[in-house]
Design a protein around this motif. Structure first.
Motif, PDB file in Angstrom:
ATOM      1  N   CYS A   1       1.097  -1.568   0.013  1.00  0.00           N
ATOM      2  CA  CYS A   1       0.137  -0.324   0.255  1.00  0.00           C
ATOM      3  C   CYS A   1       1.123   1.197  -0.202  1.00  0.00           C
ATOM      4  CB  CYS A   1      -0.865   0.178   1.310  1.00  0.00           C
ATOM      5  SG  CYS A   1      -1.930   1.609   1.056  1.00  0.00           S
TER       6      CYS A   1
ATOM      7  N   CYS B   1       0.339   3.587   3.637  1.00  0.00           N
ATOM      8  CA  CYS B   1       0.426   2.936   5.198  1.00  0.00           C
ATOM      9  C   CYS B   1       1.491   1.319   5.221  1.00  0.00           C
ATOM     10  CB  CYS B   1      -1.144   2.295   5.844  1.00  0.00           C
ATOM     11  SG  CYS B   1      -1.838   0.972   5.295  1.00  0.00           S
TER      12      CYS B   1
ATOM     13  N   CYS C   1      -6.284  -2.977   0.667  1.00  0.00           N
ATOM     14  CA  CYS C   1      -4.853  -2.447   1.631  1.00  0.00           C
ATOM     15  C   CYS C   1      -5.839  -3.803   3.063  1.00  0.00           C
ATOM     16  CB  CYS C   1      -5.023  -1.731   2.028  1.00  0.00           C
ATOM     17  SG  CYS C   1      -3.418  -1.288   3.393  1.00  0.00           S
TER      18      CYS C   1
ATOM     19  N   GLY D   1      -3.963  -2.988   5.774  1.00  0.00           N
ATOM     20  CA  GLY D   1      -3.714  -2.069   6.712  1.00  0.00           C
ATOM     21  C   GLY D   1      -4.734  -0.875   6.782  1.00  0.00           C
ATOM     22  N   CYS D   2      -4.329  -0.017   5.499  1.00  0.00           N
ATOM     23  CA  CYS D   2      -5.943   0.664   6.466  1.00  0.00           C
ATOM     24  C   CYS D   2      -7.084   0.653   5.408  1.00  0.00           C
ATOM     25  CB  CYS D   2      -4.660   2.396   5.813  1.00  0.00           C
ATOM     26  SG  CYS D   2      -4.749   1.903   3.856  1.00  0.00           S
TER      27      CYS D   2
HETATM   28 ZN   LIG Z   1      -3.066   0.565   3.384  1.00  0.00          ZN
END
Ligand SMILES: [Zn+2]
Length: 55
Positions: A15, A18, A33, A35-36
């Motif tokens: 990503c 992030c 993603c 993560g985010c």
């Molecule tokens: Zn991300």
């Protein structure tokens, strides 16, 4: 053969926001993603990893 390209790419791309891991959706048209939770388009089998292109 060409459907192998994204699977290889996804191992090296992260990503841009992030730097989290990216996962394809079920029909391989989007990357999400982990993560985010941003979503990225996949255009002509190439992920469009631009922060301004997120959905
Ligand atoms: Zn991300």
């Amino acid at each position: 053969m060409t459907d192998m390209v994204p699977a290889k790419l996804v191992k090296i791309v992260v990503c841009p926001i992030c730097h989290g891991g990216l996962r394809f959706n079920a029909d391989l048209t989007k990357l999400r993603c982990t993560g985010c939770d941003k979503r990225f388009r996949v255009q002509d089998e190439i992920p469009v990893l631009l922060a301004q292109e997120t959905e």
